[in-house]
Write a protein that holds these residues in place. Structure first.
Motif, mmCIF file in Angstrom:
data_model
loop_
_atom_site.group_PDB
_atom_site.id
_atom_site.type_symbol
_atom_site.label_atom_id
_atom_site.label_comp_id
_atom_site.label_asym_id
_atom_site.label_seq_id
_atom_site.Cartn_x
_atom_site.Cartn_y
_atom_site.Cartn_z
ATOM 1 N N ALA A 219 0.858 -1.365 -0.080
ATOM 2 C CA ALA A 219 -0.089 -0.037 -0.043
ATOM 3 C C ALA A 219 0.895 1.176 -0.003
ATOM 4 C CB ALA A 219 -0.787 0.001 1.224
ATOM 5 N N ARG A 220 1.895 1.097 1.036
ATOM 6 C CA ARG A 220 2.626 2.535 0.954
ATOM 7 C C ARG A 220 3.442 2.652 -0.356
ATOM 8 N NH1 ARG A 220 3.952 0.215 6.283
ATOM 9 N NH2 ARG A 220 5.793 -0.839 5.173
ATOM 10 N N ALA A 221 3.787 1.411 -0.892
ATOM 11 C CA ALA A 221 4.906 1.663 -2.120
ATOM 12 C C ALA A 221 3.936 2.412 -3.320
ATOM 13 C CB ALA A 221 5.276 0.245 -2.559
ATOM 14 N N ASN A 222 2.451 2.117 -2.896
ATOM 15 C CA ASN A 222 1.826 2.794 -4.173
ATOM 16 C C ASN A 222 1.008 3.913 -3.743
ATOM 17 O OD1 ASN A 222 1.831 0.756 -6.694
ATOM 18 N ND2 ASN A 222 1.779 -0.781 -4.616
ATOM 19 N N GLY A 223 1.428 4.753 -2.771
ATOM 20 C CA GLY A 223 1.031 5.900 -2.287
ATOM 21 C C GLY A 223 -0.366 5.833 -1.532
ATOM 22 N N VAL A 224 -0.648 4.558 -1.122
ATOM 23 C CA VAL A 224 -1.869 4.390 -0.204
ATOM 24 C C VAL A 224 -1.623 4.638 1.180
ATOM 25 C CG1 VAL A 224 -3.866 3.102 0.112
ATOM 26 C CG2 VAL A 224 -3.201 3.097 -2.101
ATOM 27 N N PRO A 225 -2.317 5.568 1.715
ATOM 28 C CA PRO A 225 -1.730 5.932 3.217
ATOM 29 C C PRO A 225 -2.573 4.810 4.152
ATOM 30 C CG PRO A 225 -3.476 7.388 2.467
ATOM 31 C CD PRO A 225 -3.333 6.352 1.314
ATOM 32 N N ALA A 226 -2.574 3.658 3.762
ATOM 33 C CA ALA A 226 -3.179 3.006 4.818
ATOM 34 C C ALA A 226 -2.540 2.571 6.174
ATOM 35 C CB ALA A 226 -3.665 1.488 3.997
ATOM 36 N N GLU A 227 -3.200 2.368 7.120
ATOM 37 C CA GLU A 227 -2.471 2.187 8.329
ATOM 38 C C GLU A 227 -2.761 0.809 8.923
ATOM 39 O OE1 GLU A 227 -3.169 5.495 10.808
ATOM 40 O OE2 GLU A 227 -1.991 6.620 9.534
ATOM 41 N N GLU A 228 -4.204 0.405 8.350
ATOM 42 C CA GLU A 228 -4.714 -0.911 8.868
ATOM 43 C C GLU A 228 -5.205 -1.599 7.715
ATOM 44 O OE1 GLU A 228 -4.456 -2.502 11.504
ATOM 45 O OE2 GLU A 228 -4.121 -1.079 12.953
ATOM 46 N N ARG A 253 -11.377 2.293 3.381
ATOM 47 C CA ARG A 253 -10.684 1.211 4.064
ATOM 48 C C ARG A 253 -10.668 -0.059 3.059
ATOM 49 N NH1 ARG A 253 -13.945 -0.694 8.933
ATOM 50 N NH2 ARG A 253 -13.525 1.343 9.674
ATOM 51 N N VAL A 254 -9.610 -0.977 3.019
ATOM 52 C CA VAL A 254 -9.293 -1.990 2.317
ATOM 53 C C VAL A 254 -9.685 -3.079 3.165
ATOM 54 C CG1 VAL A 254 -7.946 -3.544 1.142
ATOM 55 C CG2 VAL A 254 -7.674 -1.033 0.591
ATOM 56 N N SER A 255 -10.616 -4.292 2.988
ATOM 57 C CA SER A 255 -11.051 -5.000 3.822
ATOM 58 C C SER A 255 -10.781 -6.246 3.137
ATOM 59 C CB SER A 255 -12.446 -5.208 4.233
ATOM 60 O OG SER A 255 -12.966 -3.795 4.930
ATOM 61 N N LEU A 256 -10.269 -7.605 3.583
ATOM 62 C CA LEU A 256 -10.272 -8.915 3.096
ATOM 63 C C LEU A 256 -11.300 -9.804 4.084
ATOM 64 C CD1 LEU A 256 -7.947 -11.099 4.662
ATOM 65 C CD2 LEU A 256 -6.666 -9.283 3.925
ATOM 66 N N ASN A 257 -11.940 -10.712 3.342
ATOM 67 C CA ASN A 257 -12.884 -11.533 4.110
ATOM 68 C C ASN A 257 -12.157 -12.741 4.671
ATOM 69 O OD1 ASN A 257 -13.470 -13.662 2.322
ATOM 70 N ND2 ASN A 257 -15.403 -13.135 1.609
ATOM 71 N N ASP A 258 -12.706 -13.110 5.694
ATOM 72 C CA ASP A 258 -12.177 -14.485 6.401
ATOM 73 C C ASP A 258 -11.947 -15.958 5.613
ATOM 74 O OD1 ASP A 258 -14.734 -14.660 6.742
ATOM 75 O OD2 ASP A 258 -14.766 -15.137 8.681
ATOM 76 N N HIS A 275 -4.608 -5.916 -6.007
ATOM 77 C CA HIS A 275 -5.838 -5.689 -6.900
ATOM 78 C C HIS A 275 -6.649 -4.445 -6.027
ATOM 79 C CE1 HIS A 275 -9.572 -6.522 -9.176
ATOM 80 N NE2 HIS A 275 -10.124 -6.020 -8.052
ATOM 81 N N GLU A 276 -7.085 -4.759 -4.711
ATOM 82 C CA GLU A 276 -7.958 -3.977 -3.767
ATOM 83 C C GLU A 276 -7.148 -2.405 -3.916
ATOM 84 O OE1 GLU A 276 -11.056 -4.480 -3.633
ATOM 85 O OE2 GLU A 276 -10.688 -6.670 -4.097
ATOM 86 N N ILE A 277 -6.005 -2.565 -3.548
ATOM 87 C CA ILE A 277 -5.053 -1.213 -3.485
ATOM 88 C C ILE A 277 -5.169 -0.571 -4.746
ATOM 89 C CG2 ILE A 277 -2.694 -0.420 -3.186
ATOM 90 C CD1 ILE A 277 -2.152 -2.690 -1.151
ATOM 91 N N GLY A 278 -5.030 -1.328 -5.914
ATOM 92 C CA GLY A 278 -5.376 -0.687 -7.271
ATOM 93 C C GLY A 278 -6.575 0.125 -7.281
ATOM 94 N N HIS A 279 -7.774 -0.430 -6.640
ATOM 95 C CA HIS A 279 -9.048 0.432 -6.854
ATOM 96 C C HIS A 279 -8.805 1.855 -5.954
ATOM 97 C CE1 HIS A 279 -11.826 -2.423 -8.765
ATOM 98 N NE2 HIS A 279 -11.594 -3.320 -7.928
ATOM 99 N N TYR A 280 -8.256 1.721 -4.815
ATOM 100 C CA TYR A 280 -7.933 2.516 -3.834
ATOM 101 C C TYR A 280 -7.066 3.795 -4.848
ATOM 102 C CZ TYR A 280 -7.055 5.100 0.337
ATOM 103 O OH TYR A 280 -6.763 6.161 1.262
ATOM 104 N N ALA A 281 -5.707 3.281 -5.102
ATOM 105 C CA ALA A 281 -4.863 4.264 -5.865
ATOM 106 C C ALA A 281 -5.268 4.830 -7.157
ATOM 107 C CB ALA A 281 -3.565 3.334 -6.143
ATOM 108 N N ILE A 360 -4.498 -5.401 -13.453
ATOM 109 C CA ILE A 360 -3.024 -5.225 -13.916
ATOM 110 C C ILE A 360 -2.288 -4.432 -12.794
ATOM 111 C CG2 ILE A 360 -1.814 -3.816 -15.678
ATOM 112 C CD1 ILE A 360 -3.581 -5.760 -17.281
ATOM 113 N N PHE A 361 -3.024 -3.464 -12.163
ATOM 114 C CA PHE A 361 -2.324 -2.784 -10.973
ATOM 115 C C PHE A 361 -1.771 -4.060 -10.121
ATOM 116 C CE2 PHE A 361 -1.744 -0.396 -7.177
ATOM 117 C CZ PHE A 361 -1.333 0.821 -7.683
ATOM 118 N N GLY A 362 -2.902 -4.573 -9.866
ATOM 119 C CA GLY A 362 -2.472 -5.813 -8.584
ATOM 120 C C GLY A 362 -1.469 -6.594 -9.048
#
Ligand SMILES: [Zn+2]
Length: 429
Positions: A219-228, A253-258, A275-281, A360-362
């Motif tokens: 996330a950080r490498a792709n400019g997404v300021p996620a802490e959790e 927020r980015v969530s993954l299911n159990d 992939h999800e970080i891609g949506h965000y970025a 593709i981003f992912g």
């Protein structure tokens, strides 16, 4: 036992992908098509037939669902129930806004009852038939009741505000109405991770460890300021493997299911989270909102155009006084439902094109093409793996498994060319 067979099949598939690649000869000759086909063939025929049947049945559900809604609306209008509901709301109060709110609450209750058999079949019975639901009937019904209660307050409020706009601007309401709908949509998306989603599921920060570190680093490498990274207990409702990005402004927020966490390898989880970080970025929520806004605007314009024509042509006995009369809401709802059903390929393409970008981003972010391919096979439990191009255009909100695997294998082939094997067994010389 089933899981073991499944894992074995995936392993054989990966091995086949590797040998197929080698069979095509040399480091240059990683055969994308053969590798893709080997993954597709690794899915047991029985599992594939089941997911094909589930997904293809969904095409018909779109049509029957529309007809059921149209039937329910016609019944409300034709029996005069809608007009009586309005009369009753008018007797309770003189305030127009409150009248429409009360009318809308009554309408939502009536529609909920009318569509209950349909909801039970599509959301509960059918999900169990295909082994996708983990809920008892009581738990399912409880959630439906909560959803209806929320809708009684929130949807009724939205309807009341939109009718206030219609009263003020009978000719241009579709334009201002779109603005109102968009404001509610934006607020809804922004508050839902904080206020709505936690009603149905628990969201917990993912436990510390190498997987969490890897996702946050990506996330950080792709400019997404996620802490959790959040984990949601989706297994309470379903067996589906999934993850998502939700929220707007401060609540994104980015969530993954159990299910993904329990059934996926760390590489597969990383592939999905890339992939999800891609949506965000890539700002996909904002982009989809804008495009959806255009579809809503056109839909309101369509209702504005069609409403008086249908009401004057067929609605003599319906007791509707005009477009600003809430008693006509079932007609507006029927027209809006018709519009959105016709727009299915458009709205699907809006989301699908973003999904392709995120894929593709992912791949670039996680660099796990084989894990991306095996997770695409897991998603094929509820999405037909290998449709025709027209079928994919019409009905797919995400790229098909075949296209996702092909995308991953193409990525892999191109990266094998530029350097020594990056990842994955099949890439080893
Ligand atoms: Zn996505």
């Amino acid at each position: 036992m089933g899981r073991f067979v499944w894992a074995a099949a995936l392993g054989i598939g990966a091995a086949l992908a590797g040998s197929a690649a080698l069979a095509q000869g040399g480091s240059q000759g990683f055969d994308v098509q053969a590798a893709t086909q080997a993954y597709l063939d690794s899915l047991p025929a029985e599992a594939r037939a089941r997911s094909d049947a589930y997904f293809e049945g969904g095409y018909w559900l779109i049509l029957w669902g529309l007809l059921w809604t149209l039937g329910a609306c016609w019944l409300l209008l034709g029996t005069g129930l809608s007009a009586r509901l309005r009369d009753r709301a008018e007797r309770v109060t003189k305030a127009r806004f409150v009248q429409v709110f009360l009318y809308a609450a009554g309408l939502i209750l009536a529609l909920t009852v009318q569509t209950l058999p349909w909801s039970i079949y599509t959301d509960f019975v059918r999900e169990h038939q295909y082994g996708l639901s983990t809920q008892s009937f009581g738990a399912w019904a409880g959630e439906q009741a909560i959803g209806t209660a929320l809708s009684l307050v929130i949807t009724s409020l939205i309807v009341a505000v939109i009718y206030a706009v219609v009263r003020r601007s009978p000719r241009r309401w579709w334009l201002w109405g779109t603005g109102v709908a968009m404001v509610f949509l934006v607020v809804g998306i922004a508050i839902s991770p904080v206020f709505i989603a936690p009603i149905f599921n628990d969201y917990k920060p993912l436990a510390e460890g190498p997987l969490r570190d890897r996702i946050l680093s990506m996330a950080r490498a792709n400019g997404v300021p996620a802490e959790e990274v959040y984990m949601v207990d989706a297994s309470r409702q379903t067996n589906r493997v999934s993850a998502n990005v939700s929220g707007l402004f401060g609540t994104t927020r980015v969530s993954l299911n159990d299910n993904l966490l329990n059934r996926g390898t760390p590489e597969e989880v990383a592939a999905v989270m890339g992939h999800e970080i891609g949506h965000y970025a890539l700002g996909h929520i904002d982009e989809a909102l804008l495009k959806l806004g255009a579809v809503i605007l056109a839909g309101f314009a369509f209702v504005h155009w069609a409403f008086p024509r249908v009401a004057n042509g067929f609605g003599r006995g319906w007791g509707i006084r005009g477009v600003a009369d809430p008693a006509g809401a079932p007609l507006a709802l029927a027209l809006f439902s018709l519009w959105f059903t016709l727009m299915t390929p458009v709205t699907n393409t809006i989301t699908r094109s973003n999904e392709i970008e995120a894929d593709i981003f992912g791949l670039n972010a996680a660099r796990e093409p084989d894990a991306f391919a095996t997770i695409a096979l897991k998603l094929a439990e509820y999405r037909k793996l290998d449709p025709g191009p027209l079928e994919e255009f019409l009905f797919y909100t995400h790229p098909s498994g075949r296209n996702r695997i092909e995308m991953a294998m193409r990525w892999k082939a191109e990266h094998m060319r530029e350097q020594a094997p990056v990842v994955g067994e099949a890439g080893k010389p």
